[in-house]
Design a protein around this motif. Structure first.
Motif, PDB file in Angstrom:
ATOM      1  N   GLN A  43     -45.129  30.496  39.966  1.00 57.39           N
ATOM      2  CA  GLN A  43     -46.233  32.343  40.428  1.00 57.39           C
ATOM      3  C   GLN A  43     -46.759  32.140  38.961  1.00 57.39           C
ATOM      4  O   GLN A  43     -48.292  32.627  39.283  1.00 57.39           O
ATOM      5  N   ARG A  44     -46.096  31.687  37.673  1.00 55.35           N
ATOM      6  CA  ARG A  44     -46.812  32.325  36.859  1.00 55.35           C
ATOM      7  C   ARG A  44     -47.198  31.162  35.899  1.00 55.35           C
ATOM      8  O   ARG A  44     -46.510  30.693  34.795  1.00 55.35           O
ATOM      9  N   GLU A  95     -47.453  30.251  32.427  1.00 55.74           N
ATOM     10  CA  GLU A  95     -46.586  31.560  31.218  1.00 55.74           C
ATOM     11  C   GLU A  95     -45.531  29.862  31.088  1.00 55.74           C
ATOM     12  O   GLU A  95     -44.612  30.377  30.348  1.00 55.74           O
ATOM     13  N   HIS A 140     -36.806  29.552  31.349  1.00 54.56           N
ATOM     14  CA  HIS A 140     -37.645  29.874  31.676  1.00 54.56           C
ATOM     15  C   HIS A 140     -37.399  29.278  32.417  1.00 54.56           C
ATOM     16  O   HIS A 140     -37.292  29.758  34.167  1.00 54.56           O
ATOM     17  N   ALA A 191     -37.376  32.557  34.846  1.00 55.95           N
ATOM     18  CA  ALA A 191     -38.996  32.599  35.454  1.00 55.95           C
ATOM     19  C   ALA A 191     -38.924  31.377  36.723  1.00 55.95           C
ATOM     20  O   ALA A 191     -39.956  32.209  37.297  1.00 55.95           O
ATOM     21  N   GLU A 215     -46.549  21.665  33.443  1.00 57.04           N
ATOM     22  CA  GLU A 215     -47.040  22.611  32.621  1.00 57.04           C
ATOM     23  C   GLU A 215     -47.074  22.215  31.711  1.00 57.04           C
ATOM     24  O   GLU A 215     -47.585  22.588  30.779  1.00 57.04           O
ATOM     25  N   THR A 250     -52.263  23.766  34.415  1.00 55.88           N
ATOM     26  CA  THR A 250     -53.952  25.310  33.513  1.00 55.88           C
ATOM     27  C   THR A 250     -54.072  24.787  32.317  1.00 55.88           C
ATOM     28  O   THR A 250     -55.196  25.136  31.561  1.00 55.88           O
TER      29      THR A 250
END
Length: 258
Positions: A69-70, A73, A87, A91, A105, A132
């Motif tokens: 989702q993020r 992060e 995480h 998360a 990531e 990212t």
């Protein structure tokens, strides 16, 4: 070089069992847990805080390539085990299908060879995932070990199984127990665990030895997710784990089952 803290860091991972696999072929360590997202901190323990990312070879009923989702992060592996473990637990999605791209990531996983039959809603379907941080990751998806072994031994135009294995310095071998289940045609909510002979035919098809030699020759760790809610419940998943362990550990890795 690993420190004593590195060697015992898995003891901080609640719900993760570390097994020594000395004497067989392939990895010397295995990490067993229930929710598949706990693969993320387990891979962090296996690989350490630095070094090149590993090729992930994963066997699963589901193609767990949903984008987190993020994603920005997700902590980098240099942030340490505690950050990655927290995480993963708090998360990442509780449906356990975004941990692979999260590991990319984090810089733990480079490319991935995905042996999986089904795509969850929202799964990333491209051949390359750009994280990212701007790094590109090849996603090579095949439906069966037999298909992966064929693409390794006799690659057709466009096959990339041999390419990603040849390029890898080290491999993480990942198995979800639900890989060895099917949904009932009569009732799609019912999970049918496979008998041991079908598990063996899937995991060790004729002609797969060269492929497995290539994988296990670079494998530094095995992660095994039990996912009982995807395997028919606690009792059914326990019986399935016993059958899978006989084939996976005794026949493939040539060590005694846990």
């Amino acid at each position: 070089m690993r420190t004593e803290d590195d060697a015992t860091s898995h003891l901080r991972l609640a719900g993760v069992i570390r097994l020594g696999l000395g004497g067989g072929r392939g990895p010397t360590d295995a990490y067993v847990f229930d929710p598949h997202r706990l693969a993320l901190p387990s891979w962090a323990v296996a690989l350490g805080p630095s070094g090149p990312p590993a090729l992930l070879v994963t066997l699963d009923r589901h193609l767990d390539t949903v984008v987190p989702q993020r994603p920005a992060e997700v902590p980098d592996r240099s942030a340490g085990l505690r950050a990655l473990d927290e995480h993963a637990r708090w998360a990442l999605d509780v449906r356990n299908y975004d941990h692979i791209l999260a590991a990319m990531e984090a810089g733990l996983v480079g490319d991935a060879l995905l042996v999986a039959r089904g795509r969850p809603r929202g799964a990333f379907t491209g051949d390359t995932y750009v994280d990212t941080r701007g790094r590109s990751h090849r996603l090579v998806a095949v439906s069966t070990v037999d298909r992966a072994a064929e693409a390794w031994s006799h690659p057709a135009p466009g096959d990339a199984v041999r390419d990603v294995l040849d390029a890898a310095e080290q491999v993480l071998l990942d198995v979800d127990l639900d890989c060895f289940t099917s949904l009932s045609d009569a009732d799609p909510t019912t999970v049918l665990p496979w008998p041991r002979n079908i598990i063996r035919e899937f995991l060790l098809p004729d002609g797969s030895e060269p492929f497995w030699d290539a994988v296990l020759g670079k494998t530094v760790a095995l992660t095994l997710a039990r996912e009982p809610h995807h395997c028919g419940g606690l009792l059914a998943s326990g019986e399935l784990f016993r059958d899978v362990a006989e084939v996976l550990f005794r026949e493939l890795l040539r060590v005694e089952p846990p």
